[in-house]
Every structure is written in C-alpha cells, then in structure tokens.
Design a protein around this motif. Structure first.
Motif, short mmCIF file in Angstrom:
data_model
loop_
_atom_site.label_atom_id
_atom_site.label_comp_id
_atom_site.label_asym_id
_atom_site.label_seq_id
_atom_site.Cartn_x
_atom_site.Cartn_y
_atom_site.Cartn_z
N HIS A 128 -5.77 3.90 -17.98
CA HIS A 128 -6.32 4.91 -17.08
C HIS A 128 -7.84 4.91 -17.04
O HIS A 128 -8.43 5.60 -16.24
N THR A 129 -8.46 4.16 -17.93
CA THR A 129 -9.92 4.20 -17.95
C THR A 129 -10.58 2.85 -17.68
O THR A 129 -11.56 2.78 -16.96
N ALA A 152 1.55 -0.27 -13.77
CA ALA A 152 1.97 0.95 -13.06
C ALA A 152 0.84 1.97 -13.09
O ALA A 152 0.50 2.58 -12.07
N ALA A 153 0.24 2.14 -14.26
CA ALA A 153 -0.84 3.12 -14.40
C ALA A 153 -2.06 2.71 -13.58
O ALA A 153 -2.67 3.53 -12.91
N SER A 156 -1.52 3.33 -9.85
CA SER A 156 -1.62 4.76 -9.50
C SER A 156 -3.07 5.20 -9.46
O SER A 156 -3.48 5.93 -8.57
N MET A 157 -3.84 4.73 -10.45
CA MET A 157 -5.25 5.10 -10.50
C MET A 157 -5.98 4.54 -9.28
O MET A 157 -6.80 5.23 -8.67
N PHE A 160 -5.17 6.54 -6.26
CA PHE A 160 -5.87 7.83 -6.30
C PHE A 160 -7.33 7.67 -5.88
O PHE A 160 -7.85 8.44 -5.08
N TRP A 163 -7.64 7.16 -2.21
CA TRP A 163 -7.47 8.42 -1.47
C TRP A 163 -8.74 9.25 -1.55
O TRP A 163 -9.18 9.85 -0.57
N ARG A 164 -9.37 9.27 -2.72
CA ARG A 164 -10.54 10.10 -2.91
C ARG A 164 -11.73 9.58 -2.10
O ARG A 164 -12.51 10.34 -1.56
N PHE B 121 -8.11 15.59 -16.51
CA PHE B 121 -7.34 14.36 -16.71
C PHE B 121 -7.37 13.94 -18.17
O PHE B 121 -6.40 13.37 -18.67
N GLN B 125 -4.15 13.24 -20.52
CA GLN B 125 -3.99 12.07 -21.39
C GLN B 125 -3.64 12.46 -22.81
O GLN B 125 -2.77 11.83 -23.43
N MET B 144 -1.56 16.26 -7.48
CA MET B 144 -2.24 14.96 -7.52
C MET B 144 -2.27 14.40 -8.94
O MET B 144 -2.14 13.20 -9.14
N ASN B 147 0.97 12.98 -9.64
CA ASN B 147 1.13 11.73 -8.89
C ASN B 147 0.49 10.55 -9.60
O ASN B 147 1.00 9.44 -9.56
N ILE B 148 -0.65 10.81 -10.27
CA ILE B 148 -1.34 9.71 -10.94
C ILE B 148 -0.51 9.16 -12.09
O ILE B 148 -0.46 7.96 -12.32
N ILE B 149 0.12 10.03 -12.83
CA ILE B 149 0.82 9.56 -14.03
C ILE B 149 2.31 9.35 -13.80
O ILE B 149 3.03 9.00 -14.73
N ALA B 151 4.27 7.07 -12.23
CA ALA B 151 4.86 5.76 -12.49
C ALA B 151 4.79 5.41 -13.97
O ALA B 151 5.77 4.97 -14.58
N PHE B 152 3.63 5.67 -14.54
CA PHE B 152 3.40 5.32 -15.94
C PHE B 152 4.34 6.08 -16.87
O PHE B 152 5.05 5.51 -17.68
N ARG B 155 8.16 5.20 -16.69
CA ARG B 155 8.50 3.99 -17.42
C ARG B 155 8.44 4.20 -18.93
O ARG B 155 9.31 3.74 -19.67
N ARG B 192 -10.54 5.06 -25.88
CA ARG B 192 -11.65 4.19 -25.54
C ARG B 192 -11.73 3.98 -24.06
O ARG B 192 -10.74 4.07 -23.38
#
Lengths: 189, 192
Positions: A128-129, A152-153, A156-157, A160, A163-164, B121, B125, B144, B147-149, B151-152, B155, B192
């Motif tokens: 995610h980062t 997958a993550a 999605s990111m 997003f 979209w932003r 966010f 996490q 929203m 929605n971001i998380i 799929a992750f 799984r 990190r």
C-alpha cells in the motif's frame, strides 16, 4: 475437480516430493538410470506430487517432507519469516503445504500459517505504500500467492489514485507543503 | 441563486462574476411555487437523487480556508459577509465560493483532506495487521476506504482461513505447538 483447469493448481501438483516405496512395483521405470524394469521395496525416489498422492492413497509409497519444508527452512522462518526467500524454494509454498500437510507431516500446517501471518504484514505495508520502482526487490522474495496479494493491493491503490487525480483537482496551498510538528495544530499556517 | 457582478473601481481588470447556478430541487418548491398552468416540473415527493443533490448543495455551504492571490473588497451575501480578501492571507469562505474563485485562478484552497486520508488509511492498515481468520473488526470506514482494501483483504482472509483449517487447534492452544516456539516475543514490524 473444481480446480481441474486452474493452471496454478496444476503447477502446485507438479512439485516433486521424496517418496519411499512400501511395495515392489513391476513394470515401472522411474528414470532412465534404472536398468531394471521394476522398483524394489524400500527404494527411495522423487515423484511429482500428483503421482505420489495417488500412490500414497493406495499405500504403495510413504511421502516425506520435501526440501522446502526441511529443518533449515523451518529455522529460518522462525528467525524472521519476512526475509526468507520462499520464491526460490517453492513458488507455491502455501498451496503446496496445504496439499502436503495431511499426507506427510501435520506440522507443515503450523509452519505455513505462522509464516503467512508474519509475511502478510510485510506484504500489507509494502503493497500500500511502496512505489512501483522499488517494488521489484520485495517481489523476488514472495511466493506466487503473496505476489497475487501484493498485486491486488497495488491495483486497488492505483485505481484509487487515478480516481482522485481524475476528479476536480484542488491546488495545494504552499503553506501545506512543509512539514508540521504534530502538536502545532492542523489549522495554523 | 446567488449572482453578483462585482467591479472594482481602481482595477477594471479584476472584474469577477460569481454565480451559484445550481438549485436544489426542494428549494424550487419555495422559490417557484407551481402556479396554475405553470409548465415548470413539479418535484413532489423527494426521490433519492433529490437527496444527493440536496446533500451536495448543503455540503457546499461548509466553510473552507482559502489563500487568495488578489485584493478584493468584502462580499456581502444573504448568507453572510465574506472577506475582505488580501493576497496570502487565509480567509474563510463557503466551499462553493472557494471553488468559483479557484476556477478563475484567484486563490488556492487549503485542503486537509489529504492529511485526513493519510491518517485514516494508516489506521486501516494497523487494523489489517491485526486480523486473523477468527477475528475481524472494522468500524467507521468510508466506502472508498473499503474499496481500496477490498481485493487485498478478501484474498488474505481466504488464505488465513485455509491455513486455519489445517491447524484447527493452533489458535486455542498456541503453547503446544511442537515446531514453532511461540513463547519468544515476536518482533513488531515497523511499517515501511
């Protein structure tokens, strides 16, 4: 038969496992080096998992732990699961472990669930980062399952962010650019 | 609804026209009562899209801080007076006015949304870090964020569940694990 056409499932079952023959088997030549046309009782060999499982169900062979679940790997995973290069050991570490655990060694189940719990956190933070450019370093350590999770993550990111950026963009005021101390309050410039 | 034509005498270059043209459906009930024979569409009971428009209209009345880059007298509206505007001095105005000024390049809008999103966010996490197949708790997440998380976490939960099936008693009696020493304190991984 739900996974019959699943390429990942096929590849998992292609992995080799060491087996010990409990019976003598006639008319079988395991590899080219064997001259005889049969396998003696008590001989050791390596067979793909799909074949070993069938023979195991017929009590013809005993399956033992393959190298990716050996003692050295266990010790490494106990030390720091996040840094172990599971990809080079077995592309489908978890799936393989799930299939193997009931047939040879029940402790594999504990091992993979422990490994996943630790490594999952690594994937979570990095997926995610981290920007795409630095991602390749982590990806070399991840198994196929973890890579799927990671991607997958990331997607999605990315969706997003798209979209932003696509919506009405507000220009950031210059005072917001610099770092604030946490106790300074949010509204002070 | 609001329309103003504003001219500054000393600087004719700074002519600004601001109008708030969108009108929420419910407001039209009061402003334009359906007279007999009027062909104007009559919004009787509120439908869902009316609410959306209404909520959006209401949201535009929230005040935000802007950083103007022009000098302008105070604006006097029905809803209140805003301004005066000096370059680089933060001023509170309603969102619709901020957007209008922003479109004309007359100001920058201070936005805390990005900061709030980052903080939230991060919380999501840390929440995700905690979950196992047996216990998942999430509260107060926006659509929203979910929605971001989506799929992750889907799984991951599947994987956790699958591994849990193999070791049905591992969670209840962690001390009896033969292979993995769980009494050793686990290192908390720094994000990190």
């Amino acid at each position: 038969m739900a996974n019959y056409y699943d390429i990942d499932d096929i590849l998992v079952e292609e992995e080799f496992v060491p087996v010990l023959f409990n019976k003598a088997v006639n008319g079988v030549r395991i590899d080219e080096s064997t001259e005889k046309g049969f396998v003696e009782e008590g001989s050791k060999s390596e067979l793909p998992f799909w074949l070993a499982r069938e023979l195991h169900l017929r009590k013809a062979v005993t399956i033992s732990s393959p190298s990716c679940f050996n003692h050295a790997t266990r010790v490494e995973i106990q030390a720091d699961a996040g840094c172990v290069d599971l990809r080079s050991r077995c592309q489908y570490f978890y799936e393989f472990g799930c299939k193997l655990a009931p047939l040879c060694d029940k402790t594999i189940g504990l091992l993979i669930s422990h490994a996943f719990r630790i490594r999952y956190k690594e994937v979570l933070h990095k997926a995610h980062t981290t920007a795409c450019a630095t991602a390749s370093k982590i990806l070399t350590l991840l198994t196929k399952e973890e890579t799927n999770l990671y991607e997958a993550a990331q997607s999605s990111m990315a969706a997003f962010r798209k979209w932003r950026m696509g919506g009405p963009t507000l220009k950031m005021a210059s005072v917001l650019g610099r770092k604030r101390k946490p106790d300074e309050g949010l509204l002070l410039p | 609804m609001y329309s103003l034509n504003l001219k500054q005498q000393n600087s004719p270059m700074n002519t600004i026209e601001i109008c708030r043209h969108r009108r929420p459906p419910t407001f039209s009930l009061f402003l334009a009562p359906a007279a007999g024979g009027s062909s104007q569409p009559h919004h009787s009971p509120l439908c869902l899209s009316d609410f959306v428009a209404q909520v959006e209209f209401m949201a535009e009345d929230e005040t935000v801080g802007i950083v103007p880059n022009l000098h302008m007298e105070a604006l006097n509206f029905i809803s209140g007076d805003y301004g005066p505007f000096y370059p680089q001095i933060i001023t509170e105005v309603p969102l619709w006015l901020a957007v209008a000024l922003r479109k004309r390049g007359k100001c920058t809008v201070r936005s805390l949304i990005e900061d709030i999103r980052d903080v939230r966010f991060h919380k999501v996490q840390t929440n995700l870090e905690k979950f196992t197949a047996s216990a998942v708790t999430w509260k107060n997440m926006s659509a929203m964020e979910v929605n971001i998380i989506r799929a992750f976490s889907g799984r991951a939960l599947q994987a956790f569940y699958k591994h849990e099936q193999l070791t049905p008693d591992s969670d209840r009696a962690p001390d009896t694990q033969p292979q993995i020493p769980s009494n050793r304190p686990r290192r908390n991984l720094r994000p990190r």
